[in-house]
Design a protein around this motif. Structure first.
Motif, PDB file in Angstrom:
ATOM      1  N   ASN A 112      10.700   1.711   7.031  1.00 34.45           N
ATOM      2  CA  ASN A 112      10.893   1.373   5.745  1.00 34.45           C
ATOM      3  C   ASN A 112       9.808   1.382   4.671  1.00 34.45           C
ATOM      4  N   GLU A 113       9.966   2.111   3.750  1.00 36.22           N
ATOM      5  CA  GLU A 113       8.873   2.547   2.880  1.00 36.22           C
ATOM      6  C   GLU A 113       8.351   1.275   1.696  1.00 36.22           C
ATOM      7  N   ASP A 114       9.417   0.396   1.941  1.00 34.03           N
ATOM      8  CA  ASP A 114       9.061  -0.764   0.967  1.00 34.03           C
ATOM      9  C   ASP A 114       8.231  -1.975   1.811  1.00 34.03           C
ATOM     10  N   ASN A 116       5.448  -3.203   4.219  1.00 34.56           N
ATOM     11  CA  ASN A 116       3.902  -2.933   4.694  1.00 34.56           C
ATOM     12  C   ASN A 116       3.208  -4.036   5.788  1.00 34.56           C
TER      13      ASN A 116
END
Ligand code: ADP
Length: 535
Positions: A112-114, A116
């Motif tokens: 998931n890029e959003d 971290n």
């Protein structure tokens, strides 16, 4: 060029490794490294048994268990970069709920890029459940090689613009071996704050760090050393041999570059109470390196393979903290039952084999001192040529040696004076060992004190002697057995009746070398080491 541990760990985070397992016992060192690499990440720490703690000051922020903690923080990775530091949670990792939560975080981090969130598990025990195996990367903090240590030191010296002789860097770098980058930096900073430069006395700081390492691992015993070679009466051949090796150990880097073979170790066999253990301690003090004892009993474990695992770790630890003296006391007891079948003997036989192979293959600066009374039960392959540099035999002290021993113990108690007829007592004490002679002096001094006498007289010593039987009388049969056990073995006598006073070989030369390379020899180092070990 090889990456430093810090760079390596930072690259793991950048590469989106979701769970990094740092297998290490020293949380302080790991915290410093984490603080160094996180940049803009928010750090959330969980300490097993406590709950959520503040990463900076370690104060408790919220009492909770690991599952509660992970539930609270699992979605914090949306919108901001998070680093979860989970300490000592190895036992928790077996729980299905924890596995599920860690999977939840790890998979989001990867896909998931959003989101971290990177997870660090910091523990001295390595336990990875099968379900997490693909998501966990184990980070073994590599210890810097000698060349890397030198580089690190040179960078430090350059940054602070201090001048340090080239040979000091080389010699201190050898002592740094076994410590990690952070520990090395810490010591360099300490040394700099202490004296504004780097010199040979800073070896003491290194010894201190190594002592900590040994204590934490609990596999080897660190022995404080007070005794020096000058505290040994007699045993001139052995002392002379040690003095020669001192020249090598006190400038290991130079010796290795020169092509000198690093001494492997010695076996000291013979009569009880005659100075074998004393020699092991004096060797460590002379070489200015730590003395660690390998106690086989301490390594034995309950589970299959546990003892072997412990032995492997103990030997690795000895290598890591080397140069050091690895002392195996009463080796005949440590490896009793080797070769016999059944029960505990199988384990001992395997441990013995493991130790032997290690000795055979060892190419490090661990100096082994094995001491033994009776070697009849020691497997002969242990004593085979080449295993040790020298096999010494310690017999009961001769008359001149007894005189020296008595004087040493009188001087230790500030009771020696030139009017004492020590030679008479030495003549009367045939068959007494060093420990017996010490007991005579101890009793005589104690009696004098009780009787309120200012000075000790020869009569006081003779009187004390009458009450102390020699070991040759009390352990007559045992002594004969010991003599029998060594009669066919090629041993070098530790004593040399012709050459009473061992001196350092080419004493003047060795002092000159020491001066040239800046080694502080003699009593100053002895005192420093002494103080350090006693504190
Ligand atoms: P072992 O040979 O059994 O290892 P130790 O070295 O432990 O004997 O000796 C016991 C004690 O006796 C020592 O701590 C020391 O005080 C005294 N002693 C033995 N031998 C000597 C010696 N050669 N010189 C001075 N003291 C000695």
């Amino acid at each position: 060029m090889k990456k430093s541990s810090r760079e390596l760990l930072a690259s793991y985070i950048d590469a989106l490794y979701p769970i990094i397992y740092i297998n290490h016992f020293d949380f302080k060192v790991i915290d410093e490294m984490i603080a160094d690499i996180v940049e803009d990440r928010k750090i959330l720490e969980y300490q097993n048994g406590l709950g959520a703690v503040d990463f900076e000051n370690k104060s408790l922020k919220q009492e909770c268990d690991l599952s509660g903690f992970l539930h609270i923080v699992k979605d914090d990775g949306y919108g901001s970069a998070i680093l979860l530091v989970l300490k000592d949670v190895h036992d928790e990792l077996k729980k299905p709920e924890i596995i599920a939560l860690l999977k939840y975080i790890a998979e989001r981090n990867m896909y998931n890029e959003d989101y971290n969130t990177c997870v660090f598990i910091v523990s001295s025990k390595l336990c990875i459940p099968d379900e997490l195996e693909d998501l966990v990367t184990v980070f073994d903090m590599p210890l810097p090689e000698l060349s890397e240590i030198k580089e690190l030191m040179e960078d430090f010296i350059q940054d602070l613009q201090i001048t340090v002789p080239e040979n000091v860097v080389g010699e201190i770098a050898v002592s740094f071996k076994g410590l990690n980058e952070f520990q090395i930096r810490q010591i360099l900073n300490l040394a700099y704050q202490d004296g504004g430069c780097l010199d040979f006395d800073d070896k003491q700081l290194i010894l201190g760090q190594k002592e900590q390492l040994i204590k934490k691992a609990g596999l080897l015993e660190m022995i404080p050393v007070k005794e020096s070679v000058e505290d040994i009466g007699g045993l001139e051949n052995l002392k002379e041999w040690l003095y020669k090796k001192e020249v090598i150990f006190n400038q290991l880097d130079r010796a290795m570059k020169y092509g000198v073979d690093i001494p492997k170790g010695i076996m000291i066999v013979g009569m009880p109470g005659c100075g074998k253990s004393l020699a092991a301690k004096a060797a460590a003090k002379l070489f200015e390196i730590p003395l660690v004892r390998l106690d086989i009993g301490r390594l034995l474990g309950k589970y299959v393979g546990e003892s072997e695992h412990n032995m492997r770790r103990a030997l690795k630890l000895a290598e890591a903290i080397s140069p050091c003296v690895l002392w195996i006391d009463e080796i005949e007891k440590a490896f009793s039952g080797v070769g016999e079948s059944g029960g505990g003997s199988d384990v001992t036989t395997r441990l013995f084999g493991q130790f032997l192979t290690w000795m055979q293959e060892k190419e490090n600066t661990v100096f082994i001192v094995s001491t033994a009374n009776d070697i009849s039960k020691i497997p002969p392959e242990f004593l085979r040529k080449g295993r040790f540099d020298e096999l010494f035999y310690v017999d009961f002290p001769g008359v001149e040696e007894r005189k020296q021993i008595i004087e040493i113990h009188l001087k230790k108690r500030n009771k020696w004076n030139k009017d004492l007829d020590v030679i008479s007592l030495a003549k009367k004490t045939e068959g007494y060992n060093g420990a017996d002679l010490e007991a005579i002096v101890k009793d005589a001094v104690e009696n004098c004190f009780i009787e309120g006498k200012e000075q000790l007289s020869t009569e006081d010593l003779i009187e004390a002697q009458k009450n102390i039987k020699s070991i040759s009388v009390t352990l007559d049969r045992r002594i004969k057995e010991i003599k029998e056990s060594i009669k066919d073995i090629d041993l070098k006598p530790a004593s040399n009746p012709e050459n009473r006073h061992a001196t350092r070989p080419g004493a003047k030369k060795s002092v000159a070398i020491s001066k040239e390379i800046g080694i502080s020899t003699g009593s100053r180092v002895a005192t420093l080491l002494n103080n350090f070990m006693l504190n």
